[in-house]
Design a protein around this motif. Structure first.
Motif, PDB file in Angstrom:
ATOM      1  N   HIS A 113      11.998  -1.682   0.498  1.00  0.00           N
ATOM      2  CA  HIS A 113      11.357  -1.048  -0.659  1.00  0.00           C
ATOM      3  C   HIS A 113      12.075  -1.416  -1.955  1.00  0.00           C
ATOM      4  N   SER A 156      10.175  -3.070  -4.982  1.00  0.00           N
ATOM      5  CA  SER A 156      10.225  -2.493  -6.328  1.00  0.00           C
ATOM      6  C   SER A 156      10.533  -3.564  -7.375  1.00  0.00           C
ATOM      7  N   GLU A 169       1.313  -1.704  -8.897  1.00  0.00           N
ATOM      8  CA  GLU A 169       1.019  -1.106  -7.586  1.00  0.00           C
ATOM      9  C   GLU A 169       0.632  -2.170  -6.571  1.00  0.00           C
ATOM     10  N   TYR A 189       3.653  -4.199  -5.515  1.00  0.00           N
ATOM     11  CA  TYR A 189       4.501  -3.381  -4.645  1.00  0.00           C
ATOM     12  C   TYR A 189       3.958  -3.381  -3.222  1.00  0.00           C
ATOM     13  N   ALA A 190       2.645  -3.217  -3.078  1.00  0.00           N
ATOM     14  CA  ALA A 190       2.037  -3.210  -1.742  1.00  0.00           C
ATOM     15  C   ALA A 190       2.133  -4.584  -1.082  1.00  0.00           C
ATOM     16  N   LEU A 239       5.375  -5.200   0.591  1.00  0.00           N
ATOM     17  CA  LEU A 239       5.619  -4.356   1.769  1.00  0.00           C
ATOM     18  C   LEU A 239       4.859  -4.831   3.005  1.00  0.00           C
ATOM     19  N   ASP A 271      -1.287   3.159   2.231  1.00  0.00           N
ATOM     20  CA  ASP A 271      -0.143   4.063   2.348  1.00  0.00           C
ATOM     21  C   ASP A 271       0.539   4.264   1.003  1.00  0.00           C
ATOM     22  N   VAL A 272       0.595   3.207   0.184  1.00  0.00           N
ATOM     23  CA  VAL A 272       1.186   3.331  -1.153  1.00  0.00           C
ATOM     24  C   VAL A 272       0.383   4.318  -1.992  1.00  0.00           C
ATOM     25  N   LYS A 273      -0.934   4.211  -1.960  1.00  0.00           N
ATOM     26  CA  LYS A 273      -1.783   5.115  -2.741  1.00  0.00           C
ATOM     27  C   LYS A 273      -1.661   6.557  -2.256  1.00  0.00           C
ATOM     28  N   SER A 283       3.000   7.192  -2.064  1.00  0.00           N
ATOM     29  CA  SER A 283       3.968   6.709  -3.047  1.00  0.00           C
ATOM     30  C   SER A 283       3.570   7.146  -4.446  1.00  0.00           C
ATOM     31  N   ILE A 295      10.036   4.597  -8.443  1.00  0.00           N
ATOM     32  CA  ILE A 295       9.053   4.615  -7.354  1.00  0.00           C
ATOM     33  C   ILE A 295       9.567   5.546  -6.266  1.00  0.00           C
ATOM     34  N   THR A 348       8.632   7.028  -2.550  1.00  0.00           N
ATOM     35  CA  THR A 348       7.774   6.848  -1.381  1.00  0.00           C
ATOM     36  C   THR A 348       8.292   7.708  -0.244  1.00  0.00           C
TER      37      THR A 348
END
Length: 396
Positions: A31, A35, A53, A56-57, A60, A83-85, A88, A152, A154
């Motif tokens: 992460h 970031s 965003e 970032y996804a 990952l 999962d980010v939405k 996070s 960030i 999460t």
């Protein structure tokens, strides 16, 4: 055999704890990398929160299965993005809303075809711009305003049996309740993981959802904030030694020897109180608008998690404005913002309890006009920012 029986479970528990910590450490490193990739994309992408965003996804993807062909990679990316939405929270800490007002370039606004409400901070010629000029609204110079700072948060779901539950239960006990997003992650059984990253902007920053931070922090005098407050209540009782299960309710004892209550027991309910969350107007809505920003949606998503986790019978939403504009305009704007929040909560699954929305206009003020004497325009808007808010009350 006796010695092994005594020490074997302890060694096993220690091994599981090391395994869980190793997995958490690996996840944190991944992460951290994500970031930095998100910040790099934001620095070249005009500080756009959507660009941040998505980057970032994308970074990952290895944590969500990876893939050996485009179809598998796309499937992993979609899992990561979902999962980010959901879990996070990406916060743009700098440039602040005051930075945009201080260093806005009308020429760039026209070049990017932006409305007056969207300000632009120029990135070109930083070496030639005077660093000694500090703007009073933001407490920054132009070089400070061209730093992109992200926070960030999460949630990591622990994977190791027993030890994962111990981690989560301890953090729930230690939670001070000051962060709605952190509490929501803990309620969902996830361990909050926080990343901070700062990079130099490589493009003109265009205003989007950001924080408000007027003036120089601590009056320009850095101070050590000290350790965060610890828990004030004793840890909850547990049914197992590893605290993986809550205790079962003990058999009740008679509390009504006179026979006035059914079956000899008189139930006493604890007094419940409503819980109110204040959503700052400048973060959730553009000035004078009633359309939710991306940051506002993230705050409401965390609020929905809290509402589902608690035993709340109803939700009451009240919108407020500042004193700028007529009373009729302010009342209509506050009603529209409260209604927007209500519609978002309903549209995202909070349909099992009544939700009311009320506009209160420029009432219940946090800042009086007299406190902003002599200020006009953007400076007056910033001074009255605390009055522009939406309060959401969860009613037990």
């Amino acid at each position: 055999m006796v010695e092994f029986t005594v020490i074997g479970p302890l060694i096993t528990l220690l091994g599981l704890a090391m395994l869980q910590y190793g997995l958490l450490y690996f996840t944190k490193n991944q992460h951290n990398h994500a970031s930095f990739m998100a910040a790099r994309a934001g620095s070249t992408g005009h500080a756009d929160i959507g660009t941040i965003e998505n980057a970032y996804a994308r970074a990952l993807v290895p944590l969500y299965g990876g893939g050996t062909d485009p179809a598998k990679l796309e499937a992993s990316y979609q899992r990561a993005l979902a999962d980010v939405k959901a879990q996070s929270r990406i916060e743009l800490l700098n440039p602040t809303s005051e930075s945009y007002r201080d260093f806005n370039s009308p020429l760039l606004q026209a070049r990017y075809n932006l409305p007056d409400s969207k300000h632009v901070i120029p990135n070109s010629g930083q070496a030639l711009r005077p660093a000694s000029v500090i703007s009073p609204l933001s407490g920054q110079n132009i070089q400070d305003a061209n730093l992109l700072k992200l926070r960030i948060t999460t949630g990591y779901r622990p994977q190791v049996p027993l030890v994962g539950a111990m981690y989560a239960n301890y953090l729930k006990w230690a939670d001070d309740g000051t962060s709605t997003a952190r509490t929501a992650l803990l309620v969902a059984g996830r361990i909050p993981v926080v990343m901070h990253v700062t990079v130099q902007m490589q493009s003109d920053a265009i205003e989007g959802p950001t924080v408000t931070f007027p003036g120089m922090g601590n009056g320009g005098n850095p101070t050590d904030p000290g350790m965060p407050p610890g828990p004030t209540s004793p840890p909850s009782a547990c049914a197992t030694a590893l605290c993986t299960q809550p205790p079962s309710d003990p058999a009740p004892t008679p509390t009504d020897p006179g026979g006035l209550c059914p079956n000899g027991y008189c139930e006493v309910c604890p007094k419940t109180v409503p819980v109110t969350t204040t959503l700052p107007g400048d973060i959730n809505f553009a000035f004078g608008q009633s359309t939710l920003t991306a940051a506002g949606m993230q705050q409401l998503d965390a609020l929905i998690v809290s509402a589902r986790a608690g035993n709340y019978a109803a939700v009451a939403i009240t919108g407020y404005t500042d004193q700028i504009g007529s009373a009729a305009e302010n009342l209509a704007l506050s009603q529209a913002r409260a209604q927007t929040v209500r519609q978002y909560l309903i549209a995202h699954g909070l349909t099992d309890r009544p939700i009311t929305a009320t506009g209160a206009g420029a009432t219940n003020l946090k800042v009086e006009l007299a406190q902003c004497s002599g200020k006009t325009g953007a400076a007056l808007q910033a001074c009255l920012a605390d009055n522009r808010r939406v309060e959401v009350t969860l009613i037990p």
